[in-house]
Design a protein around this motif. Structure first.
Motif, PDB file in Angstrom:
ATOM      1  N   ILE A 132       0.839  -1.203   0.000  1.00 43.43           N
ATOM      2  CA  ILE A 132       0.000   0.000   0.000  1.00 43.43           C
ATOM      3  C   ILE A 132       0.870   1.246   0.000  1.00 43.43           C
ATOM      4  N   VAL A 133       1.889   1.261   0.882  1.00 43.06           N
ATOM      5  CA  VAL A 133       2.787   2.417   0.972  1.00 43.06           C
ATOM      6  C   VAL A 133       3.501   2.631  -0.356  1.00 43.06           C
ATOM      7  N   THR A 142      10.469   9.255   1.163  1.00 47.05           N
ATOM      8  CA  THR A 142      10.585   8.247   2.223  1.00 47.05           C
ATOM      9  C   THR A 142       9.219   7.680   2.572  1.00 47.05           C
ATOM     10  N   TYR A 143       9.237   6.430   2.989  1.00 46.75           N
ATOM     11  CA  TYR A 143       7.993   5.710   3.269  1.00 46.75           C
ATOM     12  C   TYR A 143       7.534   5.837   4.724  1.00 46.75           C
ATOM     13  N   CYS A 147       3.897   4.725   6.268  1.00 47.04           N
ATOM     14  CA  CYS A 147       3.993   3.411   6.911  1.00 47.04           C
ATOM     15  C   CYS A 147       3.561   3.504   8.373  1.00 47.04           C
ATOM     16  N   SER A 148       4.007   4.570   9.047  1.00 48.22           N
ATOM     17  CA  SER A 148       3.680   4.751  10.457  1.00 48.22           C
ATOM     18  C   SER A 148       2.181   4.946  10.662  1.00 48.22           C
ATOM     19  N   ARG A 149       1.543   5.718   9.783  1.00 51.07           N
ATOM     20  CA  ARG A 149       0.103   5.962   9.924  1.00 51.07           C
ATOM     21  C   ARG A 149      -0.689   4.669   9.748  1.00 51.07           C
ATOM     22  N   LEU A 155      -2.818  -1.070  14.731  1.00 46.38           N
ATOM     23  CA  LEU A 155      -2.556  -1.397  16.138  1.00 46.38           C
ATOM     24  C   LEU A 155      -3.622  -0.793  17.053  1.00 46.38           C
ATOM     25  N   TYR A 156      -4.068   0.430  16.754  1.00 47.70           N
ATOM     26  CA  TYR A 156      -5.108   1.055  17.567  1.00 47.70           C
ATOM     27  C   TYR A 156      -6.384   0.215  17.542  1.00 47.70           C
ATOM     28  N   GLY A 157      -6.768  -0.194  16.333  1.00 47.02           N
ATOM     29  CA  GLY A 157      -7.985  -0.987  16.217  1.00 47.02           C
ATOM     30  C   GLY A 157      -7.869  -2.323  16.927  1.00 47.02           C
TER      31      GLY A 157
END
Length: 359
Positions: A132-133, A142-143, A147-149, A155-157
């Motif tokens: 996706i990134v 830079t990715y 990638c972090s978002r 992880l939040y979900g």
């Protein structure tokens, strides 16, 4: 028992227990049994427990989801939290979670093998965010941000899905400083990574228990523990990161001025809104004077007045009085300025008031 009292207590009690065993295995060759390792581990445990206490990061009954990437920071975080869990007077549970983002060459067997070997409850989430990134980030960029978002959203979900009450991230003090300077130099904002953060949708609470820990201590700890480190350059997007430039700057500062980073981090905890320029943070518009009637005279030799007609026209004094400060004349009795006196040498002087306002 309050959280503050709890973490103060187990930090002290554990220190006493370890000090009583300080000489054990002194001659052992194992890195984790050396006096140096025990001293470093104690330092990290103290700093993590202080951060937990200061920001009320972990409370009785919490389920803490520790995000483990396979890097030195998350390994150290998990290790220290498991140690604190064993000696804490409050009860909380820990579960490790890793997101396998399907980067090419990612060694997917390393983390599960380590977590199983250590007997740590864990989940490995598999999601191809790498593709996706690659599809949304322009060539040459830079990715990491995208990638972090994506990683954060997954992880939040999942934290909400399993009922984890806190999400523990492995960011340390130097990460927080680097983020501060990135925002300062490139983002036009005075902000960093807070030790504790409520997500925008108010569904998750993030904590950073390594907030007081220096990266160089983590590097040393990870080396002594021999964690199976997974490199963070698999996507090949690390070459032109501004964060890398900032990190190099911080390391140079730390080498040349060992207390500078500690001072900057202290400043982040000692914000004076009235001394900045954020109109939302401080009400500059309604500031007003609250002067008293006490006269404060200029301390000096002389005042020259120019364009006296204009001064008089706007109601300002044409010949303001002066006073000369001399501690020799200080007393407990207040005095006021008096007319000029002419000494034998012909120079005009003034008697000194005995009480001078402190500016």
């Amino acid at each position: 028992m309050s959280n503050e009292a709890g973490f103060n207590r187990y930090s002290v009690e554990a220190d006493a227990e370890e000090d009583s065993n300080e000489d054990r295995a002194a001659d052992s060759q194992a890195p984790t049994e050396s006096a140096h390792f025990r001293k470093l581990q104690k330092k990290l445990r103290r700093q993590v427990s202080w951060a937990i206490r200061d920001f009320n990061m972990i409370e009785d009954g919490d389920v803490v989801m520790v995000c483990v990437s396979g890097g030195k920071d998350s390994y150290t975080l998990l290790d220290i939290l498991l140690l604190l869990k064993r000696i804490a007077p409050i009860h909380f549970d820990i579960v490790a979670v890793n997101l396998d983002q399907k980067q090419p060459g990612y060694p997917e067997d390393i983390l599960p093998a380590y977590l199983n070997e250590q007997g740590i409850a864990h989940y490995i989430l598999e999601k191809d965010t790498y593709s996706i990134v690659k599809s949304v980030v322009p060539e040459g960029k830079t990715y990491c941000s995208a990638c972090s978002r994506l990683r954060r959203g997954s992880l939040y979900g999942f934290a909400k899905q399993i009922g984890a009450t806190k999400i523990a991230l492995g960011h340390h003090r130097d990460d927080m400083l680097a983020t501060f300077f990135l925002n300062l130099f490139h983002g036009g904002a005075l902000k960093s990574m807070p030790p504790k953060l409520l997500s925008d949708d108010k569904q998750n609470m993030l904590i950073r228990p390594l907030a007081y820990v220096e990266e160089k201590d983590i590097i040393e700890y990870a080396k002594l523990k021999e964690f199976p480190i997974i490199p963070c350059n698999l996507c090949g997007s690390q070459t032109n990161l501004q964060r890398a430039v900032i990190n190099d700057m911080l390391r140079e500062w730390d080498d040349a001025h060992p207390q500078r980073l500690a001072s900057i981090f202290k400043a982040m905890q000692n914000v004076a809104p009235s001394q900045l320029a954020d109109r939302e943070l401080f009400d500059f518009e309604t500031l007003s004077l609250a002067r008293d009637n006490e006269e404060r005279l200029f301390e000096g030799d002389n005042i020259q007045s120019g364009q006296t007609d204009s001064l008089a026209e706007i109601g300002l004094p044409v010949s303001p009085k002066t006073q000369t400060h001399n501690p020799k004349f200080a007393s407990d009795e207040p005095s006021t300025a008096v007319p000029n006196e002419t000494p034998q040498n012909g120079r005009t002087t003034q008697k000194i008031p005995t009480i001078n306002p402190v500016i």
